[in-house]
Write a protein that holds these residues in place. Structure first.
Motif, short mmCIF file in Angstrom:
data_model
loop_
_atom_site.label_atom_id
_atom_site.label_comp_id
_atom_site.label_asym_id
_atom_site.label_seq_id
_atom_site.Cartn_x
_atom_site.Cartn_y
_atom_site.Cartn_z
N ASP A 298 0.83 -1.20 0.00
CA ASP A 298 0.00 0.00 0.00
C ASP A 298 0.87 1.26 0.00
N ASP A 299 0.24 2.41 -0.16
CA ASP A 299 0.98 3.67 -0.28
C ASP A 299 1.84 3.95 0.95
N ARG A 300 1.30 3.68 2.11
CA ARG A 300 2.05 3.96 3.33
C ARG A 300 3.32 3.12 3.40
N THR A 301 3.23 1.87 3.02
CA THR A 301 4.41 1.00 3.04
C THR A 301 5.44 1.45 2.02
N VAL A 302 4.99 1.86 0.85
CA VAL A 302 5.92 2.35 -0.18
C VAL A 302 6.69 3.55 0.35
N ARG A 303 6.00 4.48 0.96
CA ARG A 303 6.67 5.67 1.50
C ARG A 303 7.66 5.30 2.60
N GLN B 117 14.22 4.91 -6.04
CA GLN B 117 13.61 6.19 -5.71
C GLN B 117 12.73 6.70 -6.84
N ARG B 118 13.16 6.43 -8.07
CA ARG B 118 12.34 6.84 -9.22
C ARG B 118 11.00 6.10 -9.20
N ILE B 119 11.02 4.81 -8.85
CA ILE B 119 9.79 4.03 -8.75
C ILE B 119 8.89 4.61 -7.67
N ALA B 120 9.46 4.98 -6.52
CA ALA B 120 8.67 5.56 -5.43
C ALA B 120 8.07 6.90 -5.84
N ARG B 121 8.86 7.73 -6.53
CA ARG B 121 8.33 9.03 -6.97
C ARG B 121 7.20 8.86 -7.96
N ALA B 122 7.33 7.90 -8.86
CA ALA B 122 6.28 7.66 -9.82
C ALA B 122 5.00 7.20 -9.13
N ARG B 123 5.16 6.44 -8.07
CA ARG B 123 4.00 6.01 -7.28
C ARG B 123 3.31 7.23 -6.66
N ASP B 124 4.12 8.16 -6.12
CA ASP B 124 3.56 9.37 -5.54
C ASP B 124 2.78 10.17 -6.59
N GLN B 125 3.34 10.25 -7.78
CA GLN B 125 2.67 11.02 -8.83
C GLN B 125 1.35 10.38 -9.24
N ARG B 126 1.32 9.05 -9.29
CA ARG B 126 0.07 8.36 -9.63
C ARG B 126 -0.97 8.57 -8.53
N ARG B 127 -0.49 8.60 -7.29
CA ARG B 127 -1.41 8.79 -6.17
C ARG B 127 -1.98 10.19 -6.17
#
Length: 309
Positions: A254-259, A299-309
């Motif tokens: 989930d988003d929280r775990t990714v962060r 980190q790029r994968i995490a940032r992309a996740r943030d942008q999708r969210r």
């Protein structure tokens, strides 16, 4: 105990990359001890000489050689091997690294462990070439994305973890394969067995550690890259282990775990790098560069996740 019917359902699937000599040493005895099983060797392209050696060995031993025009990674190779086995009517699949060995009796125990129609994946206890425990089951710590062995899990009973089994020696039944659609090829190398294990459990399947039978995984220095430290890993090992930690988080968490995992990525990358020992850092360019690249991609994968969210 007769196990002929089960043995006839078995496919031994090996993904090769420049390891034909290991196939000669390790796979030939196993295959000969299980004459009713079929063997599928997927050769991820390294050199034309290696591809030729694999085809020659397969023809001599009666195996199915599946030479690839390119290197599709471990998961891609497994998918191609199991795909060929399924087309031939096989329903149980033993994944075996070229540098791994296992006895025929142990294979039959694993076969029976995954009997039935419930999705099931089984693995034995695995020792290294010196007889030390290499894998006795693993856990993924959901707090930071670190992987640990059973001893750590026993010492941290309150940790939030998920279990997983290594793909170095893994028995899979058809129900498990059908439930999750095989391995995720996006990982290319490392963490795809963790992803597979988690998805099998999420689909209602069982992960079974059969620790009363054993196998041997003797890496034999194949990860070495000319470092003064024999524990040193390849740049490929560092890059994909670090990057794929965040890839799995993005795919399954989930988003929280990714962060949370992204926040401790530097610490995680350092821990993975130090698996190869400190002496390798006397010549740091390749290992540190690979670790940094893996961290950056994560980190790029995490940032992309943030942008999708």
């Amino acid at each position: 105990m007769s196990a002929k019917p089960a043995e006839s359902e078995l496919a031994i699937v090996v993904v090769n990359f420049g390891s034909s000599r290991l196939l000669e040493r390790n796979l030939v005895p196993i295959a000969r001890a299980l004459p009713e099983a079929d063997v599928y060797v997927v050769d991820n392209r390294s050199t034309s000489e290696e591809a030729h050696a694999v085809v020659e060995l397969a023809e001599r031993e009666g195996w199915s050689a599946l030479p690839q025009a390119n290197n599709h990674g471990f998961g891609g190779g497994v998918n191609r091997g199991v795909g060929a086995a399924r087309a031939d009517g096989k329903t149980r699949y033993l994944l075996l690294n070229p540098d791994a060995t296992i006895g025929a009796d142990a294979v039959l125990v694993l076969l029976h462990a995954v009997a039935g129609h419930t999705p099931a994946v089984a693995a034995p206890r695995i020792d290294d070439g010196a007889g030390r425990p290499w894998s006795v089951g693993h856990v993924l710590d959901l707090s930071d994305g670190a992987t640990h062995g059973r001893a750590w899990a026993g010492a941290h009973p309150n940790a939030r973890v998920r279990r997983w089994l290594t793909g170095a020696v893994m028995m899979i039944n058809e129900a498990a394969w059908s439930a999750v659609g095989g391995f995720d090829e996006d990982y290319f190398l490392y963490w795809e067995d963790i992803d597979f294990s988690l998805r099998v459990e999420d689909a209602g399947g069982r992960l079974i550690l059969v620790d009363d039978v054993s196998a041997v995984h003797d890496e034999g220095g194949t990860q070495g890259v000319g470092s003064p430290d024999k524990r040193a890993k390849s740049p490929t090992y560092y890059f994909y282990n670090i990057r794929n930690r965040m890839l799995l988080a993005d795919k399954l968490m989930d988003d929280r775990t990714v962060r949370r995992w992204a926040a401790v990525s530097s610490t995680a990358a350092r821990e993975i790098l130090l698996r190869g020992g400190r002496r390798q850092l006397l010549r740091p360019w390749k290992p540190v560069s690979a670790a940094w690249s893996g961290w950056y991609e994560g980190q790029r994968i995490a940032r992309a996740r943030d942008q999708r969210r």
